[in-house]
Scaffold this motif. Structure first.
Motif, PDB file in Angstrom:
ATOM      1  N   ALA A 108      31.581  47.043  38.109  1.00 31.58           N
ATOM      2  CA  ALA A 108      31.299  45.641  37.968  1.00 31.58           C
ATOM      3  C   ALA A 108      32.181  45.024  37.442  1.00 31.58           C
ATOM      4  O   ALA A 108      32.756  45.020  36.215  1.00 31.58           O
ATOM      5  CB  ALA A 108      29.885  45.421  37.474  1.00 31.58           C
ATOM      6  N   GLY A 109      32.937  43.823  37.939  1.00 30.23           N
ATOM      7  CA  GLY A 109      34.072  43.185  37.651  1.00 30.23           C
ATOM      8  C   GLY A 109      33.959  41.895  38.207  1.00 30.23           C
ATOM      9  O   GLY A 109      33.520  41.705  39.229  1.00 30.23           O
ATOM     10  N   ALA A 110      34.682  40.645  37.596  1.00 36.77           N
ATOM     11  CA  ALA A 110      34.843  39.357  38.032  1.00 36.77           C
ATOM     12  C   ALA A 110      35.641  38.588  37.708  1.00 36.77           C
ATOM     13  O   ALA A 110      36.533  39.145  36.584  1.00 36.77           O
ATOM     14  CB  ALA A 110      33.246  38.668  37.934  1.00 36.77           C
ATOM     15  N   TYR A 111      35.749  37.572  37.867  1.00 37.06           N
ATOM     16  CA  TYR A 111      36.653  36.539  37.258  1.00 37.06           C
ATOM     17  C   TYR A 111      38.152  36.712  37.468  1.00 37.06           C
ATOM     18  O   TYR A 111      38.932  36.908  36.490  1.00 37.06           O
ATOM     19  CB  TYR A 111      36.145  36.237  35.675  1.00 37.06           C
ATOM     20  N   PHE A 112      38.615  36.969  38.811  1.00 38.28           N
ATOM     21  CA  PHE A 112      40.027  37.228  39.063  1.00 38.28           C
ATOM     22  C   PHE A 112      40.648  35.802  39.228  1.00 38.28           C
ATOM     23  O   PHE A 112      40.584  35.441  40.097  1.00 38.28           O
ATOM     24  CB  PHE A 112      40.023  38.054  40.387  1.00 38.28           C
ATOM     25  N   ASP A 113      40.919  35.141  38.087  1.00 33.97           N
ATOM     26  CA  ASP A 113      41.492  34.009  38.000  1.00 33.97           C
ATOM     27  C   ASP A 113      43.008  33.672  38.276  1.00 33.97           C
ATOM     28  O   ASP A 113      43.590  33.401  37.439  1.00 33.97           O
ATOM     29  CB  ASP A 113      41.056  33.071  36.720  1.00 33.97           C
ATOM     30  N   ILE A 114      43.117  33.889  39.590  1.00 35.07           N
ATOM     31  CA  ILE A 114      44.617  34.100  40.112  1.00 35.07           C
ATOM     32  C   ILE A 114      45.541  32.736  39.903  1.00 35.07           C
ATOM     33  O   ILE A 114      46.590  32.743  39.417  1.00 35.07           O
ATOM     34  CB  ILE A 114      44.630  34.501  41.361  1.00 35.07           C
ATOM     35  N   ASP A 115      44.728  31.711  39.630  1.00 36.74           N
ATOM     36  CA  ASP A 115      45.633  30.243  39.602  1.00 36.74           C
ATOM     37  C   ASP A 115      45.392  29.870  38.370  1.00 36.74           C
ATOM     38  O   ASP A 115      46.044  28.765  37.926  1.00 36.74           O
ATOM     39  CB  ASP A 115      44.988  29.172  40.662  1.00 36.74           C
ATOM     40  N   SER A 116      44.895  30.531  37.051  1.00 36.03           N
ATOM     41  CA  SER A 116      44.991  29.976  36.074  1.00 36.03           C
ATOM     42  C   SER A 116      46.048  30.611  35.064  1.00 36.03           C
ATOM     43  O   SER A 116      46.982  31.544  35.638  1.00 36.03           O
ATOM     44  CB  SER A 116      43.811  30.731  35.172  1.00 36.03           C
ATOM     45  N   GLY A 124      35.985  28.957  28.835  1.00 35.26           N
ATOM     46  CA  GLY A 124      34.719  29.297  29.385  1.00 35.26           C
ATOM     47  C   GLY A 124      34.842  30.568  30.261  1.00 35.26           C
ATOM     48  O   GLY A 124      33.967  31.451  30.103  1.00 35.26           O
ATOM     49  N   ILE A 125      35.878  30.672  30.961  1.00 34.90           N
ATOM     50  CA  ILE A 125      36.088  31.513  32.077  1.00 34.90           C
ATOM     51  C   ILE A 125      36.500  32.894  31.502  1.00 34.90           C
ATOM     52  O   ILE A 125      35.907  33.967  31.740  1.00 34.90           O
ATOM     53  CB  ILE A 125      37.245  31.223  33.072  1.00 34.90           C
ATOM     54  N   VAL A 126      37.237  32.583  30.313  1.00 36.64           N
ATOM     55  CA  VAL A 126      37.784  33.813  29.294  1.00 36.64           C
ATOM     56  C   VAL A 126      36.610  34.574  28.957  1.00 36.64           C
ATOM     57  O   VAL A 126      36.547  35.756  29.039  1.00 36.64           O
ATOM     58  CB  VAL A 126      38.644  33.550  28.450  1.00 36.64           C
TER      59      VAL A 126
END
Length: 253
Positions: A108-116, A124-126
């Motif tokens: 389980a994984g998420a938050y592939f914040d490619i544009d950050s 909050g995303i971190v």
């Protein structure tokens, strides 16, 4: 995230002989799609009982039903790795139904914040990335360990990413990168602690695969999943423990 209560850990015991595939019980978090779905399929094809973890029960049942039509022994289980209650209930269910857990794939994984960028990312995303990618895997592993220690056998695979390596290039995906780097560190710590117990702990980078998170253009999902399944089925001898792998080859942390 609250602490998880789980069955009391026994004293360290000698490692047991590798069980036959048909005797093994595997749990795959985030198993209803993408890499997790394919890992569940490949483990089931080996004859194992696979517990397919999914946050949404209907999605989990749909995925498990498809794999059962292919002949696999796949059971959907409700599992949000950020919810302590889900984990506690699942530990109790596995203990009651099987009395053991042989394989845990922390997929389980998420938050592939490619544009950050690290200088301006939404913290909050971190926090959410760390909650899922690091602390979710950590708490799930800690809760399931006694079911492995009971029989002196276990394989724990943390699905990581090459972009979490300390010398990886690029500046995008800061939340995802940091969470995976921290997961790598946890892998090494746990592997060292459990050395000689019959429980092997490794991290695997599946490479860039064509999934909902990875996007189009990546390698086939089956190829990325194969390396995870390899780590989940390692023999006890020689003991491959505390490594970071891609396609069965060691890579740098």
């Amino acid at each position: 995230m609250n602490a998880v209560t789980f069955p009391g850990r026994p004293h360290r015991r000698r490692e047991a002989p590798d069980p036959e595939p048909s005797q093994r019980v595997a749990l795959v978090s985030g198993g209803n799609r993408g890499l997790g779905f394919e890992v569940s399929r490949q483990l089931a094809q080996l004859g194992m009982t696979v517990l397919l973890g999914a946050r949404r029960p209907l999605a989990g049942e749909k995925a498990a039903r498809q794999l059962r039509r292919e002949g696999g022994a796949v059971i959907p289980v409700k599992l949000d790795v950020t919810l302590t209650r889900d984990i506690e209930e699942l530990v109790a269910r596995i203990d009651a139904d099987y009395g053991r857990l042989d394989i845990l794939v922390n997929n389980a994984g998420a938050y592939f914040d490619i544009d950050s960028q690290a200088s301006s990312v939404d913290l909050g995303i971190v926090r959410q990335a760390l909650e899922t990618n690091l602390l979710g895997a950590w708490q799930l592993t800690e809760a399931m360990l006694p079911l492995m220690q009971r029989h002196g056998y276990g394989r724990i695979v943390n699905v990581s990413s090459g972009c979490g390596a300390m010398d990886s290039e690029g500046t995008g995906c800061p939340a995802y990168r940091v969470s995976k780097a921290a997961l790598n560190s946890h892998t090494r710590l746990l592997a060292g602690e459990l050395a000689g117990t019959g429980i092997l702990v490794n991290a695997v980078c599946p490479g860039w695969v064509a999934t909902d998170m990875g996007g189009h253009g990546g390698r086939p999902v089956a190829d990325g999943a194969a390396g995870i399944v390899w780590a989940a089925t390692l023999p006890s001898r020689p003991a491959v423990n505390g490594g970071f792998f891609r396609d069965r080859q060691r890579i740098d942390w």
